[in-house]
Design a protein around this motif. Structure first.
Motif, PDB file in Angstrom:
ATOM      1  N   UNK A   1       0.839  -1.199   0.000  1.00 62.07           N
ATOM      2  CA  UNK A   1       0.000   0.000   0.000  1.00 62.07           C
ATOM      3  C   UNK A   1       0.875   1.251   0.000  1.00 62.07           C
TER       4      UNK A   1
ATOM      5  N   UNK B   1       1.189   4.099  -3.120  1.00 62.73           N
ATOM      6  CA  UNK B   1       1.009   5.536  -2.931  1.00 62.73           C
ATOM      7  C   UNK B   1       2.195   6.311  -3.503  1.00 62.73           C
TER       8      UNK B   1
ATOM      9  N   UNK C   1       2.576   8.925  -7.008  1.00 65.43           N
ATOM     10  CA  UNK C   1       3.150  10.260  -7.040  1.00 65.43           C
ATOM     11  C   UNK C   1       4.136  10.400  -8.199  1.00 65.43           C
TER      12      UNK C   1
ATOM     13  N   UNK D   1      -0.886  19.813   3.377  1.00 67.34           N
ATOM     14  CA  UNK D   1      -1.873  18.987   2.677  1.00 67.34           C
ATOM     15  C   UNK D   1      -2.843  19.791   1.829  1.00 67.34           C
TER      16      UNK D   1
ATOM     17  N   UNK E   1      -8.603  13.266  -0.219  1.00 69.90           N
ATOM     18  CA  UNK E   1      -8.535  13.384   1.236  1.00 69.90           C
ATOM     19  C   UNK E   1      -8.615  14.862   1.586  1.00 69.90           C
TER      20      UNK E   1
ATOM     21  N   UNK F   1      -3.757   9.008  12.407  1.00 74.46           N
ATOM     22  CA  UNK F   1      -2.332   9.140  12.096  1.00 74.46           C
ATOM     23  C   UNK F   1      -1.716   9.899  13.257  1.00 74.46           C
TER      24      UNK F   1
ATOM     25  N   UNK G   1       1.155  11.568  15.367  1.00 78.28           N
ATOM     26  CA  UNK G   1       2.496  12.160  15.367  1.00 78.28           C
ATOM     27  C   UNK G   1       2.987  12.461  16.766  1.00 78.28           C
TER      28      UNK G   1
ATOM     29  N   UNK H   1      -8.104   1.946  12.766  1.00 77.95           N
ATOM     30  CA  UNK H   1      -6.753   1.734  12.239  1.00 77.95           C
ATOM     31  C   UNK H   1      -5.865   2.885  12.679  1.00 77.95           C
TER      32      UNK H   1
ATOM     33  N   UNK I   1      -1.812   4.525  12.554  1.00 82.18           N
ATOM     34  CA  UNK I   1      -0.431   4.527  12.114  1.00 82.18           C
ATOM     35  C   UNK I   1       0.302   5.539  12.972  1.00 82.18           C
TER      36      UNK I   1
ATOM     37  N   UNK J   1       3.805   7.698  13.821  1.00 85.08           N
ATOM     38  CA  UNK J   1       5.114   8.114  13.341  1.00 85.08           C
ATOM     39  C   UNK J   1       5.770   9.001  14.369  1.00 85.08           C
TER      40      UNK J   1
ATOM     41  N   UNK K   1      10.565   9.648   5.095  1.00 87.95           N
ATOM     42  CA  UNK K   1       9.213   9.589   5.628  1.00 87.95           C
ATOM     43  C   UNK K   1       8.318  10.505   4.817  1.00 87.95           C
ATOM     44  N   UNK K   2       7.187   9.948   4.449  1.00 87.17           N
ATOM     45  CA  UNK K   2       6.302  10.668   3.559  1.00 87.17           C
ATOM     46  C   UNK K   2       4.907  10.706   4.183  1.00 87.17           C
ATOM     47  N   UNK K   3       4.517  11.882   4.624  1.00 81.18           N
ATOM     48  CA  UNK K   3       3.235  12.032   5.312  1.00 81.18           C
ATOM     49  C   UNK K   3       2.054  11.686   4.431  1.00 81.18           C
ATOM     50  N   UNK K   4       2.165  12.034   3.161  1.00 80.22           N
ATOM     51  CA  UNK K   4       1.055  11.760   2.262  1.00 80.22           C
ATOM     52  C   UNK K   4       0.836  10.258   2.152  1.00 80.22           C
ATOM     53  N   UNK K   5       1.920   9.533   2.023  1.00 79.60           N
ATOM     54  CA  UNK K   5       1.822   8.085   1.968  1.00 79.60           C
ATOM     55  C   UNK K   5       1.171   7.521   3.229  1.00 79.60           C
ATOM     56  N   UNK K   6       1.613   8.016   4.375  1.00 85.49           N
ATOM     57  CA  UNK K   6       1.024   7.531   5.625  1.00 85.49           C
ATOM     58  C   UNK K   6      -0.466   7.803   5.674  1.00 85.49           C
ATOM     59  N   UNK K   7      -0.835   8.987   5.259  1.00 86.42           N
ATOM     60  CA  UNK K   7      -2.251   9.338   5.310  1.00 86.42           C
ATOM     61  C   UNK K   7      -3.046   8.492   4.319  1.00 86.42           C
ATOM     62  N   UNK K   8      -2.479   8.275   3.162  1.00 86.65           N
ATOM     63  CA  UNK K   8      -3.170   7.445   2.169  1.00 86.65           C
ATOM     64  C   UNK K   8      -3.279   6.000   2.648  1.00 86.65           C
ATOM     65  N   UNK K   9      -2.284   5.573   3.381  1.00 85.49           N
ATOM     66  CA  UNK K   9      -2.335   4.221   3.933  1.00 85.49           C
ATOM     67  C   UNK K   9      -3.469   4.117   4.958  1.00 85.49           C
ATOM     68  N   UNK K  10      -3.538   5.069   5.853  1.00 82.73           N
ATOM     69  CA  UNK K  10      -4.641   5.067   6.823  1.00 82.73           C
ATOM     70  C   UNK K  10      -5.967   5.058   6.076  1.00 82.73           C
TER      71      UNK K  10
END
Lengths: 206, 206
Positions: free
Chosen positions: A7, A11, A15, A98, A105, A170, A172, A184, A186, A188, B188-197
């Motif tokens: 996943x 992503x 990009x 963002x 999103x 998410x 932080x 869910x 995640x 970081x 580390x890529x925040x967009x990826x993390x957010x898309x994963x969530x």
DNA sequence: GAAATATTGTTAATTTAATCACAGTTTAGG
DNA sequence: CCTAAACTGTGATTAAATTAACAATATTTC
């Protein structure tokens, strides 16, 4: 349900693919995509296999089609609404970061306890008092929260989040949060990342 | 050389352990530490085994000793110097976030191209022009860089970083960077993390 | 002080992720 | 049209990470 790592990579691929599209590149080979992402052509092909897309042989993957297929997998049709909890430096940075990026999103609210921030529009998004969390989450159908509150209030706030019906977090915060099993999460942690880099720099020295 | 994931977890354990110490807790069981970190007691014991620490049986791990042992593994004796490259929202957030936290990693410079920022002290750290990167890195013995520049200048800047003698990079850019093989990099890529969530929220719905 | 209990340290098994190896296609070049 | 070259898709294999299982040991209880 795809593997987490797949996943993430999808992503990232997307990009790069969007970038390719801008540059007028219509097809891309697995080894090209691999080169852009520190991984191997086989890994790329395997990831793409997971999502059931097949290319025209020998021409590489059709960039536009692949973007769409990845979108079908990753995106929700109507999009998902996101809130940022905690409008400190990091919260603001993430919000501005963002806003105006990916469109499926949408950050549509921020929350804080600081009365000087409440009701103000910060980075184009309105800030609500944390006490109205549940109300706004329900009204605006927010399903994802980005947590950037100070460590000492983190676990309390996360309880409220779960309570309000949030489905993904998410985090932080430096505090590992306890959430309900159907949420869910995640996490970081920048300090951890930096310490990890430091460790490998240190051990490489020997 | 420890597994990456173990290094990450050790960093996280240490944070919890310091917290324990503050609360006056002198010993901790593997299952307690596990509970604090979304993982299992076995995993904790295995991680601790890696660093060669053994507890007094049945009493749990001595918090203070364990902190020290983890420190011996993760920290460099004289500490390491860190620079933040790119003083935008994220760069500033990270700088203020780190200042006054752990002491073995010192952010001692920031860099930017924006002349209105140069020579100013931002979050207690002086901002230098990017053109002086190599000079300052050498003079101040900086070994780690945190990248928070805009995507379009990322790869160019990373070349300069490697050139200047940086040994570790923490990349918050959305662009995967190419660095020399002896430079450790974590991305580390925040967009990826957010898309994963978002993906897992979406798929949990079904 | 013997039995029951709680906890660690570690070997073995399992699961998950990544890589190898190669057959199958398509295109290009003669 | 035949051969060589360039890629893809995937079964088989290997490697890495996690989990299970349990012997060893210390503590508590009676």
């Amino acid at each position: 349900m795809l593997p987490e790592r797949t996943v993430e990579r999808l992503s990232e691929y997307r990009r790069s693919l969007l970038q390719c599209l801008e540059e007028g590149k219509t097809h891309i080979f697995s080894h090209e995509l691999a080169e852009l992402h520190h991984n191997t052509a086989v890994q790329v092909r395997r990831d793409i296999m997971f999502i059931g897309y097949t290319s025209m042989q020998r021409k590489g993957y059709d960039v536009r089609e692949l973007i769409n297929v990845i979108g079908d997998i990753l995106d929700s049709e109507q999009g998902l609404n996101v809130a940022v909890i905690g409008v400190g430096n990091l919260g603001r940075a993430i919000t501005t970061y963002f806003i105006g990026k990916r469109s499926k999103l949408n950050i549509i609210a921020t929350f804080d306890v600081d009365t000087t921030k409440i009701d103000r529009v910060i980075s184009g998004v309105k800030c609500y008092p944390l006490s109205r969390l549940k109300e706004i989450v329900e009204k605006e159908d927010i399903s994802i929260a980005i947590m950037t509150v100070p460590a000492d209030s983190a676990s309390e706030v996360s309880t409220q989040l779960v309570d309000s019906g949030i489905k993904g977090v998410l985090n932080f915060t430096t505090v590992p949060l306890q959430v309900a099993p159907d949420v869910y999460m995640d996490e970081y942690d920048m300090i951890t990342s930096l310490e990890k880099v430091a460790y490998f720099v240190k051990t490489a020295r020997t």
